[in-house]
Write an enzyme that holds these catalytic residues in place. Structure first.
Site, PDB file in Angstrom:
ATOM      1  N   GLU A 132      24.300  35.899  45.417  1.00 29.08           N
ATOM      2  CA  GLU A 132      25.238  34.838  45.052  1.00 29.08           C
ATOM      3  C   GLU A 132      25.996  34.409  46.308  1.00 29.08           C
ATOM      4  O   GLU A 132      27.054  33.808  46.228  1.00 29.08           O
ATOM      5  CB  GLU A 132      26.184  35.278  43.930  1.00 29.08           C
ATOM      6  CG  GLU A 132      26.912  36.579  44.169  1.00 29.08           C
ATOM      7  CD  GLU A 132      27.855  36.944  43.033  1.00 29.08           C
ATOM      8  OE1 GLU A 132      28.673  36.103  42.657  1.00 29.08           O
ATOM      9  OE2 GLU A 132      27.757  38.081  42.541  1.00 29.08           O
ATOM     10  N   CYS A 162      26.171  38.942  39.859  1.00 33.40           N
ATOM     11  CA  CYS A 162      25.696  40.251  40.338  1.00 33.40           C
ATOM     12  C   CYS A 162      24.430  40.722  39.616  1.00 33.40           C
ATOM     13  O   CYS A 162      23.986  41.860  39.828  1.00 33.40           O
ATOM     14  CB  CYS A 162      26.805  41.295  40.201  1.00 33.40           C
ATOM     15  SG  CYS A 162      28.277  40.851  41.102  1.00 33.40           S
ATOM     16  N   HIS A 210      26.542  48.956  37.482  1.00 31.34           N
ATOM     17  CA  HIS A 210      26.998  47.982  38.481  1.00 31.34           C
ATOM     18  C   HIS A 210      28.404  48.424  38.892  1.00 31.34           C
ATOM     19  O   HIS A 210      29.244  48.713  38.025  1.00 31.34           O
ATOM     20  CB  HIS A 210      27.016  46.581  37.854  1.00 31.34           C
ATOM     21  CG  HIS A 210      27.777  45.583  38.664  1.00 31.34           C
ATOM     22  ND1 HIS A 210      27.505  45.360  39.997  1.00 31.34           N
ATOM     23  CD2 HIS A 210      28.820  44.756  38.351  1.00 31.34           C
ATOM     24  CE1 HIS A 210      28.331  44.442  40.461  1.00 31.34           C
ATOM     25  NE2 HIS A 210      29.137  44.058  39.481  1.00 31.34           N
TER      26      HIS A 210
HETATM   27  N1  COA Z   1      48.360  54.785  41.832  1.00 27.18           N
HETATM   28  C1  COA Z   1      47.253  54.887  41.036  1.00 27.18           C
HETATM   29  N2  COA Z   1      46.790  53.868  40.277  1.00 27.18           N
HETATM   30  C2  COA Z   1      47.459  52.707  40.328  1.00 27.18           C
HETATM   31  C3  COA Z   1      48.615  52.524  41.121  1.00 27.18           C
HETATM   32  C4  COA Z   1      49.066  53.647  41.897  1.00 27.18           C
HETATM   33  N3  COA Z   1      50.122  53.554  42.677  1.00 27.18           N
HETATM   34  N4  COA Z   1      49.040  51.265  40.957  1.00 27.18           N
HETATM   35  C5  COA Z   1      48.201  50.661  40.095  1.00 27.18           C
HETATM   36  N5  COA Z   1      47.251  51.530  39.712  1.00 27.18           N
HETATM   37  C6  COA Z   1      46.115  51.305  38.810  1.00 27.18           C
HETATM   38  C7  COA Z   1      46.463  50.492  37.581  1.00 27.18           C
HETATM   39  O1  COA Z   1      47.074  51.294  36.587  1.00 27.18           O
HETATM   40  C8  COA Z   1      45.094  49.989  37.190  1.00 27.18           C
HETATM   41  O2  COA Z   1      44.381  51.007  36.544  1.00 27.18           O
HETATM   42  P1  COA Z   1      43.588  50.706  35.165  1.00 27.18           P
HETATM   43  O3  COA Z   1      42.580  49.648  35.511  1.00 27.18           O
HETATM   44  O4  COA Z   1      42.965  52.019  34.826  1.00 27.18           O
HETATM   45  O5  COA Z   1      44.587  50.235  34.189  1.00 27.18           O
HETATM   46  C9  COA Z   1      44.403  49.768  38.529  1.00 27.18           C
HETATM   47  O6  COA Z   1      45.176  50.485  39.497  1.00 27.18           O
HETATM   48  C10 COA Z   1      44.323  48.322  38.952  1.00 27.18           C
HETATM   49  O7  COA Z   1      45.611  47.788  38.827  1.00 27.18           O
HETATM   50  P2  COA Z   1      45.833  46.302  38.316  1.00 27.18           P
HETATM   51  O8  COA Z   1      47.291  46.031  38.258  1.00 27.18           O
HETATM   52  O9  COA Z   1      45.017  46.038  37.087  1.00 27.18           O
HETATM   53  O10 COA Z   1      45.180  45.529  39.556  1.00 27.18           O
HETATM   54  P3  COA Z   1      45.066  43.998  39.834  1.00 27.18           P
HETATM   55  O11 COA Z   1      45.848  43.172  38.875  1.00 27.18           O
HETATM   56  O12 COA Z   1      45.395  43.861  41.268  1.00 27.18           O
HETATM   57  O13 COA Z   1      43.514  43.672  39.554  1.00 27.18           O
HETATM   58  C11 COA Z   1      41.149  43.698  39.705  1.00 27.18           C
HETATM   59  C12 COA Z   1      42.434  44.535  39.778  1.00 27.18           C
HETATM   60  C13 COA Z   1      39.962  44.617  39.779  1.00 27.18           C
HETATM   61  C14 COA Z   1      41.128  42.943  38.375  1.00 27.18           C
HETATM   62  C15 COA Z   1      41.138  42.708  40.898  1.00 27.18           C
HETATM   63  O14 COA Z   1      41.010  43.431  42.086  1.00 27.18           O
HETATM   64  C16 COA Z   1      40.030  41.679  40.800  1.00 27.18           C
HETATM   65  O15 COA Z   1      40.211  40.612  40.206  1.00 27.18           O
HETATM   66  N6  COA Z   1      38.825  41.963  41.420  1.00 27.18           N
HETATM   67  C17 COA Z   1      37.703  41.063  41.405  1.00 27.18           C
HETATM   68  C18 COA Z   1      36.987  41.006  40.065  1.00 27.18           C
HETATM   69  C19 COA Z   1      36.253  42.287  39.720  1.00 27.18           C
HETATM   70  O16 COA Z   1      35.935  43.103  40.553  1.00 27.18           O
HETATM   71  N7  COA Z   1      35.955  42.445  38.417  1.00 27.18           N
HETATM   72  C20 COA Z   1      35.235  43.587  37.925  1.00 27.18           C
HETATM   73  C21 COA Z   1      34.181  43.243  36.892  1.00 27.18           C
HETATM   74  S1  COA Z   1      32.813  42.411  37.608  1.00 27.18           S
END
Ligand code: COA
Length: 387
Positions: A79, A111, A233
């Site tokens: 992609e 993906c 994945h």
């Molecule tokens: N210590 C440990 N864990 C922590 C933390 C800390 N200090 N602070 C936050 N976390 C955890 C949260 O509790 C959460 O855990 P959970 O998913 O088990 O609930 C995790 O870290 C991620 O935190 P979150 O606030 O949800 O992160 P974010 O809003 O920044 O978004 C993604 C995370 C993955 C959604 C973002 O990086 C993204 O959009 N990535 C691209 C899309 C992607 O990869 N999608 C996956 C499917 S293809």
């Protein structure tokens, strides 16, 4: 007739940024990246490297002269295409020295592309059992600097030879597919970075896995005890574990323990690399096979492929006698160990490198396959493949 993965190898660019340092620079608690996302390092490459160089460096690890004569199908799942028309598979066909009477094309569905490539290759090999297919997953996962997606970036490629004498994993015909028109992650034409609804992509991934896995159990009358391991994945290493944990309450304690232990083995490499998009499932498979001491020939593996948008597939394969001799653990571990660590500033500078593809640019990158010159919007590559 058996059809499946005969050889497999990956390549990642020779630079990475430390995720604890990146978190500190972004004023985020490092625990979020290291534990919450589950990433320790993230691969990044310079503009002298692209999906073609990653793919060629991965494929050259496994291709012999005999393979190049037998391959008559080259498919790239990506992609991160840099051309709306010409397929990177055509460039790779020449760079890798594949015999001329071959078909070469690119497949896109987020993906999922490489898995679609494997399915096409399986059908081709069934029709032409003496030939071989080269399927490559190559991507540069980029969301931009200083945003929610940044810690889930990465880059690299996985190359696989599909044949009727698979020495690693014989793939079965038992698959379950799912297509749902969902805007969780998409990249409209002309956009450098994807548009992403992170929470929706997490939710769709988990629900998709639950659906295809449950349907697989229903159709094929199999359950957790069938599988020595499940490979996922892996956009970031927490993601697959969350999907696995969503179905595990139905499993026995022994099955839960086994599948979770194998999952940890499958994320060893991804934790050091980040997201390879199409290659992530297959990097996870290599990590599982090269880091697990519990697997053995005859074991059945389940694989979950997911492409945002959203397409999923659950499919299975059986490990072949002597599969471990076909793997390249020393090479892969050295590749990861020998990378250069960049400071956050250096990573940002590399990330922001801008190339004018309409102008003439030259590079002096020592990688066996890298871009030497860009001229008239054509990328010229160093080709040191002398095998
Ligand atoms: N210590 C440990 N864990 C922590 C933390 C800390 N200090 N602070 C936050 N976390 C955890 C949260 O509790 C959460 O855990 P959970 O998913 O088990 O609930 C995790 O870290 C991620 O935190 P979150 O606030 O949800 O992160 P974010 O809003 O920044 O978004 C993604 C995370 C993955 C959604 C973002 O990086 C993204 O959009 N990535 C691209 C899309 C992607 O990869 N999608 C996956 C499917 S293809």
């Amino acid at each position: 007739m058996k059809v499946g993965i005969d050889k497999i190898s990956f390549f990642v660019p020779p630079y990475y940024v430390d995720m604890a340092e990146l978190a500190t620079a972004r004023a985020v608690d490092p625990g979020k990246y290291l534990i919450g996302i589950g990433q320790s390092q993230m691969a990044i490459g310079p503009s002298s490297q692209d999906i073609v160089t990653y793919a060629a460096n991965a494929a050259s690890n496994i291709l012999t002269k005999e393979d190049k004569e037998a391959i008559d199908l080259v498919i790239v799942g990506t992609e991160s295409s840099f051309d709306e028309s010409k397929a990177s598979a055509v460039i790779l066909h020449r760079l890798l020295g594949i015999q001329e009477f071959a078909r070469a094309f690119e497949i896109k569905e987020a993906c999922y592309g490489a898995t679609a490539g494997i399915e096409a290759a399986k059908n081709h090999i069934r029709q032409h059992p003496k030939s071989k297919a080269l399927v490559i997953a190559a991507d540069i996962a980029r969301y931009g600097l200083n945003n929610g997606g940044e810690p889930t970036q990465g880059a690299g490629a996985v190359a696989m030879i599909i044949s009727s004498e698979p020495k690693i994993l014989a793939l079965s015909e038992d698959t379950v597919n799912l297509t749902q028109d969902i805007y969780d992650f998409w990249r409209p034409t002309g956009h450098a970075y994807p548009l992403v609804d992170g929470p929706l992509s997490n939710e769709t991934y988990i629900n998709s896995f639950k659906k295809v896995y449950t349907r697989y159990e229903e159709i094929y009358q199999e359950s957790f005890d069938t599988f020595a391991a499940l490979a996922f994945h892996i956009p970031y290493t927490k993601m697959g574990r969350k999907a696995l944990q969503a179905v595990l309450p139905k499993a026995t304690p022994q099955d839960q323990e086994r599948l979770l232990a194998r999952y940890e083995e499958s994320i060893t490499y991804s934790r050091q690399v980040g997201n390879l998009y199409t290659g992530s499932l297959y990097l996870g498979l290599i990590s599982l096979l090269e880091n697990s001491t519990s697997l053995q020939a005859g074991d059945k593996l389940g694989l979950f492929s997911y492409g945002s948008g959203a397409v999923s597939q659950f499919f299975t394969g059986t490990l072949q006698p002597g599969y471990e001799k076909q793997l390249l653990p020393d090479h892969h571990k050295a590749l990861l160990t020998n990378r250069t660590k960049l400071s956050v500033f250096e990573y940002e500078e590399m990330f922001k490198e801008a190339v004018d593809y309409d102008a003439t640019t030259t590079f002096n990158d020592p990688l066996p396959f890298s871009i030497t010159t860009i001229k008239d919007n054509i990328r010229f590559y160093r080709n040191e493949d002398t095998k």
